[in-house]
Design an enzyme around this catalytic site. Sequence first.
Site, PDB file in Angstrom:
ATOM      1  N   LYS A  95      42.333  38.597  28.831  1.00 35.19           N
ATOM      2  CA  LYS A  95      42.540  38.474  30.277  1.00 35.19           C
ATOM      3  C   LYS A  95      41.720  37.300  30.803  1.00 35.19           C
ATOM      4  O   LYS A  95      40.581  37.078  30.370  1.00 35.19           O
ATOM      5  CB  LYS A  95      42.128  39.780  30.955  1.00 35.19           C
ATOM      6  CG  LYS A  95      42.402  39.858  32.449  1.00 35.19           C
ATOM      7  CD  LYS A  95      42.031  41.244  32.974  1.00 35.19           C
ATOM      8  CE  LYS A  95      42.232  41.375  34.474  1.00 35.19           C
ATOM      9  NZ  LYS A  95      41.896  42.732  34.965  1.00 35.19           N
ATOM     10  N   SER A 174      45.792  44.584  37.691  1.00 33.02           N
ATOM     11  CA  SER A 174      45.272  43.237  37.520  1.00 33.02           C
ATOM     12  C   SER A 174      45.308  42.781  36.068  1.00 33.02           C
ATOM     13  O   SER A 174      45.327  41.589  35.800  1.00 33.02           O
ATOM     14  CB  SER A 174      43.860  43.111  38.098  1.00 33.02           C
ATOM     15  OG  SER A 174      42.891  43.678  37.265  1.00 33.02           O
ATOM     16  N   SER A 198      43.163  49.247  36.391  1.00 32.03           N
ATOM     17  CA  SER A 198      43.712  47.954  35.980  1.00 32.03           C
ATOM     18  C   SER A 198      43.931  47.794  34.484  1.00 32.03           C
ATOM     19  O   SER A 198      44.502  46.800  34.051  1.00 32.03           O
ATOM     20  CB  SER A 198      42.831  46.809  36.499  1.00 32.03           C
ATOM     21  OG  SER A 198      43.021  46.662  37.883  1.00 32.03           O
TER      22      SER A 198
END
Length: 489
Positions: A95, A174, A198
């Site tokens: 990420k 997210s 998330s």
Amino acid sequence: MRSPLAAPPCAPDAEPGPDLDSATIPHLIGLMAAGTLDPVDLTRAYLRRIETVDRHVRSVLAVNGDALREAAGSARRWAAGRPLGALDGIPVLLKDNIDTVGTGATAGSRALVVPPTDDAELVRLLRAAGAVVLGKTNMSEWGNFRSPWATSGWSGVGGQTNNPHVLDHNPCGSSSGSAAAVAASLAQVSVGTETDASILSPAGHCGIVGFKPTLGRISGDGIVPISSWQDTAGPMARHVVDAAILMSVLEGRGVDYAAALVPDPLPGARVGVWRRAGFHAEVDRVVESSVDVLRRAGAEVVDVELPHLDRITAAEFPALVSEFKHDLEAYLRTRPGAPRTVRELIAFTEADPAEPAGFGQERFFEAEKAPPITDPAYREQRRTATALARAAIDDVLAAHRLDVVMAPTNAPAWRTGPDGDPAGLGSSRPSAVAGYPSATVPAGFAGPLPLGVSFTAGHGADALVLRFAAAFERAAPVRRAPGYLPTLP
């Protein structure tokens, strides 16, 4: 309606090799140990999928230009009989809020385009284990903590990530890019982060496994924060065993979570079921079928309700706003060329032509005015939120003598639109605020859209939660590769 991409999962791969969708890390490592799989070929296969498939999914922000060189180093170690560990040669995506030298860490914002000067601690652990860092995944800008009207999976750096099962639907959360990339077999595993849902929510919406560990098990060093009181990185994978292997490396303390997946915990177990009933008929159906799976496997199922949700929510949000300002400004001081304060971020975003007119910076304005973390009112909010969340889980486990609590992870993904995310079904808040472990695993479908169930237990019960997730996966192997449908039929 089917897309041309809805061919066998490895159709974009021109050369023969393992079925990337179904292959597990132990299987791939076995092939490498036998000399029948070259890590360079595996990395090249994933890079080809990124090139051919990700134009539709839009989950990968940046590809590591050194990935093939890293894979070649792994190939030399395997040839010499000296692999570094259970991830040597395994391609991993990260990420893009995780500091990575060479591929950056933007948190989705053009304010952080100057790369960090060092790797995050978890990246150092991955490299030490021989993992091949493929690149970085898109995410909801600033962890979806900029505006209540923002759309999940959108960032000023990467645009909108799509759900690979139905491309005009949302991947959610997210860690949207990390989930969508793994679902689309663009890497063997990925690393996401979670403050509240998330990891679990995008994993559920994209039909993969997601694991949020006990707070503090994985270092938060070098990760763009929202709140150190709740933030944690965690594994995202197509198979529980892969999530467990990745978790062992990310924790870096010598715990073998893959070995802890056996024996099967379901015979004789007591599982609480928090049904969250009435939100969506297909969710209710999948929860009931999951209960049947548990019972057939020998578990005793008890219906439960987790209390205090309204009070947890009321205390959590204002606490997060204060923590966001404190933790983010501390992080920004480590990034050369970045704004130093929330006020400077606001000014940057107002001047950036890439930012959409459809949503603003309401959360940033709230954070700018938030009381400091020394404020007594803030301290009471955090104490209340954490204590009630822990009590909600601990008391239910104790009162019913439960091993774990199972709950639906998500409702079907919604169609991505300009007006932000609709109110959704979720069960992650108690574990997120408590800092307790939770794992989601695919449990069924609403048409082509995946639905998951989550298993949650008390502080430090990470191995137990993964063991239940693996047992459920074995008992109900429902996950399937995405169909890349342009829209719902």
